[in-house]
Enzyme design. Structure first.
Site, PDB file in Angstrom:
ATOM      1  CG  ASP A 129       6.811  -9.555  -9.322  1.00 25.10           C
ATOM      2  OD1 ASP A 129       6.387 -10.252  -8.386  1.00 25.10           O
ATOM      3  OD2 ASP A 129       6.266  -8.512  -9.709  1.00 25.10           O
ATOM      4  CD  GLU A 184       5.968  -9.013  -3.995  1.00 23.68           C
ATOM      5  OE1 GLU A 184       5.811 -10.209  -4.277  1.00 23.68           O
ATOM      6  OE2 GLU A 184       5.036  -8.268  -3.656  1.00 23.68           O
ATOM      7  CG  ASP A 189       3.526  -4.177  -3.683  1.00 18.91           C
ATOM      8  OD1 ASP A 189       2.601  -4.322  -4.490  1.00 18.91           O
ATOM      9  OD2 ASP A 189       4.478  -4.983  -3.590  1.00 18.91           O
TER      10      ASP A 189
END
Lengths: 620, 175
Positions: free
Chosen positions: A25, A183, A205
């Site tokens: 990430d 993501e 998110d």
């Protein structure tokens, strides 16, 4: 291939040949690396037990400091300490300065965001590569061997330029990218496999610098993104900026803040934000540049009032995403929260009110994306051949080309499932016109000035015809990573032009190769050896796959002549691959590819036909 | 392989919309490039091309308008790049009425419910047009194909109206 397969310590190499792969990430504020070990996806800590690597890179005259140690020096050395570089990927200097007017960096170029630091000039791709390299090093030290590949996540809302920048950074860091994964999809994977649910899921998110909302359908292991929306320039950093402004006004500081004071106030604002998720009042104390002491009281009410418009913006995007997916709020069975900024209680509460259900927060919102990416990496690298999991992403922003009058004509609409290939026909507007400029844009607006310019190229050599007589077919192909290839062809003459779209403010392939060469990790011979090894690996991959395919279907799907031609080419490839001429190996692979392309297509069609045989009787 | 063949269904306007997503998933498992992650570059490229076709086929087949248009294109009638105008005056009058109503809807006492009833009216028109279209497409007469093309052109207008109504709804409901 055997020399590349690595077993986990304590296990025999046969039959469990596990390959090492990680999920990364690459975050605006923090970055993480995770891997599946003994069946469980876990984030990997550094030698001091820290999982989060602050996405901060500090350049000294002859060394580079990454992470927490760099972050600590941000106040004292702001211009050499690059923070949240993800915001700059695929962006021009002007974009960056408009969005973030108070940056302490020295941009040396008026277009491309090259920053002057103590060791020289660096661009966002290089800074991102430093972060990735650090995570790669951490993973290899923890897992004990070389990585076979990585899944790197990007915000769903990232456009082509930003995705390409991320991929280039990975290449520069020496990582083999298995997939660029959105993501929110990664987060859903992390939760989906834990709970084994089926239905509609919303992933909210809110990270440091970006906001994404994705609506997904989960069914029998297939994660299908139905729609996505958001804002690539809205996040927790904006909460901080609002707090800084509030502190500045409350302390009656006038004029532009010095770089030092701005950094101090930013740190204080972050402290206040974190404290206010547990307390109802927080007092910020600091000294200004004249040494005067200030004390500002911030109440939770004040903070929530400040950020309410931003949170409302995110909910507006949620509503739009639902609409795009043609769903109502009550069809959503779970809401997944991702990103450090969802720790702000007001955000959670507002999202809960909007969807009329409590959001899921059981996995650490900072870690959930990397965990999902690790699960996907484990599958893609081949450790779970029987896995049913499949991730279907969509194109986040429409792709189009410029037409007369500064308008865009959309060729692929946003929220189209990728991979996708679409063609559109255009024509010449002047008699005898022999060239046509193709300007590729991404965005939703009608005017080209409101969309992001991805690339411009010229199709030359069109035979002179009357205006409107030429038929120019422009084909857009977007792969599973969301990356675009464009080709243009004039139909009557067959004149072609093709480009891999490279962002205007990114890097050319040749520049990346140069940087790889120049990077301290590889001496020139190492570099050559590495590239040769890569070609040899690809050669054996081609041989093994094709041989297996020939054994299975060669008899049924190939004419004797075709079969012989492929066998000859394979024989040649295996001879050439024994040598050390990487160009020759590459050419031999291309030869095999060319001869076996039709075979590969027939096998694909065959696999579809045989999957349907048995059910076709009752259907027709 | 045309899109109907790819999805293993008869070439027809009538499609079982509950089966379609299942077939789509099955085709995804067979063609998605991720399933070829350890394959050669060539395998990946073939997968991308086939998978892109699967995605396009799914989006064409699942909506009745694009499905009808595709059916006609299989019969050699291409509506995608045409510049044909609609000559049906009754239809054009209707369009103008709808557009006027939409333009003035913000001034109504209850604009949202006025918008809803306009939406219902258009949906009704679409529904009856789709029924008409089904009958026309079942026939193999050339004149019916021409009429089918006309209905498709009209439907495009109606669907466009619907999306404009949605935009207006967003504006009015301040979200």
């Amino acid at each position: 291939m055997a020399f590349l397969q690595i077993s986990e310590p304590g296990q025999s190499t046969v039959p469990h040949q596990r390959k090492l792969a990680v999920g990364i990430d690459l975050g605006t504020t923090n970055s993480l690396v995770a891997s599946v070990r003994s069946g469980e996806a876990l984030t990997l800590p550094d030698s001091q037990g820290r999982h989060l690597l602050p996405s901060v890179v500090r350049y000294l005259a002859d060394s580079v400091v990454i992470g927490q140690e760099a972050k600590q020096q941000a106040s004292t050395d702001p211009s050499n300490t690059i923070i949240s570089v993800k915001r700059f990927l695929g962006r021009s200097v002007q974009d960056i300065k408009t969005a973030y007017p108070n940056l302490p960096y020295q941009f040396t170029d008026s277009l491309s965001p090259v920053m002057a630091v103590a060791s020289g000039n660096v661009n966002p791709v290089q800074v991102s590569a430093q972060i990735l390299k650090e995570l790669k090093k951490r993973a290899e030290q923890t897992l004990g061997d070389e990585l076979q590949g990585a899944v790197v996540t990007v915000p769903a809302y990232f456009d082509d330029a930003q995705r390409q920048g991320t991929k280039d950074a990975a290449e520069l860091a020496g990582l083999k990218i298995l997939r660029l994964l959105n993501e929110p999809t990664a987060a859903a994977v992390a939760y989906g496999l834990d709970s084994g649910q089926e239905g509609i899921i919303a992933v909210y998110d809110l990270g440091g610098g970006t906001f994404d909302i994705s609506i997904l359908r989960l069914s029998k292991g297939v994660f299908e993104v139905l729609s996505t929306g958001g804002d690539s320039a809205l996040g927790g950093d904006d909460f901080d900026a609002l707090l800084v402004e509030f502190i500045r006004q409350s302390s009656e500081l006038t004029g532009e803040l010095s770089k030092r004071l701005h950094r101090v106030l930013l740190d204080k604002a972050k402290e206040a934000k974190e404290a206010l998720s547990e307390e109802s009042v927080y007092t910020v104390q600091f000294e200004d540049d004249t040494g005067k002491h200030h004390s500002v009281v911030i109440s939770i009410d004040k903070f929530e009032k400040l950020i309410a418009p931003l949170v409302k913006n995110t909910l507006r995007a949620c509503r739009r995403a639902l609409k795009d997916a043609q769903l109502e709020k009550d069809q959503v069975i779970e809401v997944v929260m991702v990103g450090g900024s969802t720790r702000v209680p007001f955000v959670c509460q507002q999202v809960g009110e909007f969807f009329e259900r409590s959001p899921l927060t059981s996995i650490d919102p900072d870690k959930v994306v990397s965990i999902g990416a690790a699960i996907q990496a484990d599958i893609l690298v081949g450790n779970k051949p029987d896995s049913d999991m499949l991730l279907l992403d969509v194109l986040p922003l429409s792709l189009g080309i410029e037409t007369m009058g500064g308008l865009t004509e959309k060729v692929i609409q946003r929220n189209t499932t990728i991979p996708v290939a679409k063609a559109q026909e255009f024509t010449t507007f002047k008699d005898g016109q022999t060239a046509m400029m193709v300007h590729v844009l991404q965005g939703e607006r009608e005017l080209i000035k409101d969309c992001r310019s991805l690339a411009k190229f010229t199709l030359k050599g069109i035979p002179p015809m009357a205006a409107g007589a030429a038929h120019i077919r422009v084909t857009f192909q977007v792969d599973a990573d969301g990356l675009l290839n464009v080709s243009a062809m004039e139909k009557s003459s067959g004149v072609q032009a093709e480009i891999q779209v490279k962002p205007s403010y990114g890097l050319e392939d040749s520049e990346i190769a140069e940087m790889l060469k120049a990077s301290m990790d590889y001496a020139d011979e190492d570099m050559q050896a590495r590239m040769l090894k890569e070609q040899q690996v690809e050669a054996s991959r081609v041989q093994e796959n094709l041989q297996a395919a020939m054994d299975a279907d060669g008899q049924a799907l190939l004419e004797t002549v075709e079969k012989q031609a492929i066998e000859m080419a394979l024989l040649n490839l295996s001879e050439v691959a024994k040598g050390n001429d990487k160009e020759a190996i590459k050419a031999a692979i291309e030869q095999v590819d060319k001869l076996s392309q039709a075979f590969a297509q027939r096998r694909m069609d065959q696999s579809i036909k045989s999957a349907f045989s048995g059910q076709s009787v009752d259907r027709i | 392989m045309n899109y109907f063949e790819l999805f293993n269904i008869p070439v027809s306007f009538d499609v079982d919309l509950s089966e379609l997503p299942k077939t789509y998933q099955q085709l995804q498992r067979l063609t998605h490039p991720d399933k070829f992650a350890s394959g050669s570059d060539q395998d990946k490229l073939v997968a991308i091309q086939k998978n892109a076709q699967v995605n396009d086929a799914y989006s064409v087949l699942k909506s009745p308008l694009s499905r009808a248009e595709y059916l006609l294109s299989l019969r050699g009638i291409d509506l995608q790049h045409e510049q044909q105008t609609i000559k049906d005056t009754a239809f054009l009058m209707q369009q103008m009425e709808w557009r006027e109503e939409l333009a003035e809807i913000a001034d109504r006492t209850d604009p949202l419910s006025a918008l809803e009833s306009l939406e219902d009216e258009i949906k009704q028109t679409i529904k009856s047009d789709l029924t008409k279209l089904r009958h026309l497409l079942e026939s193999d007469q050339a004149t019916d194909e021409k009429s089918a093309a006309d209905v498709i052109r009209q439907l495009k207008f109606s669907y466009k109206m619907l999306s404009e109504i949605e935009l207006k709804e967003d504006l009015l409901s301040d979200l």
